[in-house]
Design an enzyme around this catalytic site. Structure first.
Site, PDB file in Angstrom:
ATOM      1  N   SER A 105       0.777  -1.256  -0.314  1.00 44.65           N
ATOM      2  CA  SER A 105      -0.761  -0.021  -0.050  1.00 44.65           C
ATOM      3  C   SER A 105       0.823   1.033  -0.163  1.00 44.65           C
ATOM      4  CB  SER A 105      -1.163  -0.181   1.385  1.00 44.65           C
ATOM      5  OG  SER A 105      -1.965   0.621   0.480  1.00 44.65           O
ATOM      6  N   ASP A 155     -10.334  -4.345  -5.412  1.00 50.83           N
ATOM      7  CA  ASP A 155      -9.785  -3.169  -4.807  1.00 50.83           C
ATOM      8  C   ASP A 155     -10.484  -1.959  -4.403  1.00 50.83           C
ATOM      9  OD1 ASP A 155      -8.164  -1.324  -2.828  1.00 50.83           O
ATOM     10  OD2 ASP A 155      -5.955  -1.700  -4.122  1.00 50.83           O
ATOM     11  N   HIS A 186      -7.981  -5.015  -0.680  1.00 47.28           N
ATOM     12  CA  HIS A 186      -6.872  -3.936  -1.103  1.00 47.28           C
ATOM     13  C   HIS A 186      -5.608  -4.826   0.618  1.00 47.28           C
ATOM     14  CE1 HIS A 186      -4.324  -0.330  -1.421  1.00 47.28           C
ATOM     15  NE2 HIS A 186      -4.256  -0.999   0.239  1.00 47.28           N
TER      16      HIS A 186
END
Length: 208
Positions: A105, A155, A186
């Site tokens: 991320s 996501d 995610h």
């Protein structure tokens, strides 16, 4: 180390020849977050795991953002250069080769920025749920560096078009990009771990 120091953890290699990993956590993580992941995907590797120096509502990150998915690009550039200096210092201190970044991320986004801004810092990267970090990136020369980009089909944070654009951007800069889209959101899944482990094993075998 200099003022480029980050709070970090370092675990020395237990297997000669395994590539060192630079572990870069997501928002709200810290220097301990990805140690377990690093050990799972590359047992025996040296692990260098810094904590992001930016706080967002008390949660560590590697750079500022203006809103969800909207980055402060001046800060991205500055923080990527700081991280590059830290890695150079750490390599000298700990006697390790250029690492393969493993970023999740926000950590994957700073790793992508580092590849574009200071290509020599990393030997390659595993980018987990990454986005394009810079709207107007410099012309980088990645000279065949191996990159694994793992995106989640569902996501809610990273649109499919954005991860595809990042894969194209890195490929155009000369990287060997393997982009896989997983049936995931995610968060990371077991498939991420398995794919990352197999990929780093094949990269290591080719290098050897």
């Amino acid at each position: 180390m200099t003022e480029s120091t980050f709070i970090h953890r370092f675990e020395p290699a237990t297997s000669a020849g395994s590539p060192p990993l630079l572990l870069l956590h997501g928002t709200g993580g810290d220097e301990n977050d990805l140690l377990g992941l690093g050990k799972m995907i590359s047992p025996g590797s040296a692990l260098l795991s810094p904590r992001g120096r930016v706080l967002e509502h008390g949660m560590p990150r590697f750079f500022r953002r203006l809103a969800e998915g909207v980055f402060d690009e001046d800060d991205v550039r500055r923080r990527a250069l700081e991280l590059g200096d830290f890695v150079a210092d750490a390599r000298q201190q700990y006697g390790i080769a250029a690492p393969v970044a493993v970023g999740f991320s926000n950590g994957a986004n700073i790793a992508a920025a580092l590849l574009l801004l200071k290509p020599d810092v990393l030997a390659g990267a595993i980018l987990l749920r990454a986005m394009v970090p810079l709207s107007d990136p410099p012309k980088a020369e990645l000279g065949g560096k191996p990159i694994l980009l793992l995106s989640g089909q569902a996501d809610p944070i990273v649109p499919a078009s954005n991860s595809a654009k990042l894969a194209a951007l890195l490929s155009e800069a000369g990287a060997r990009v393997d982009h896989k889209i997983l049936p995931a959101g995610h968060q990371l899944s077991q498939a991420d771990v398995t794919l990352a482990r197999n990929w780093i094993g094949s990269v290591h075998a080719k290098a050897a």
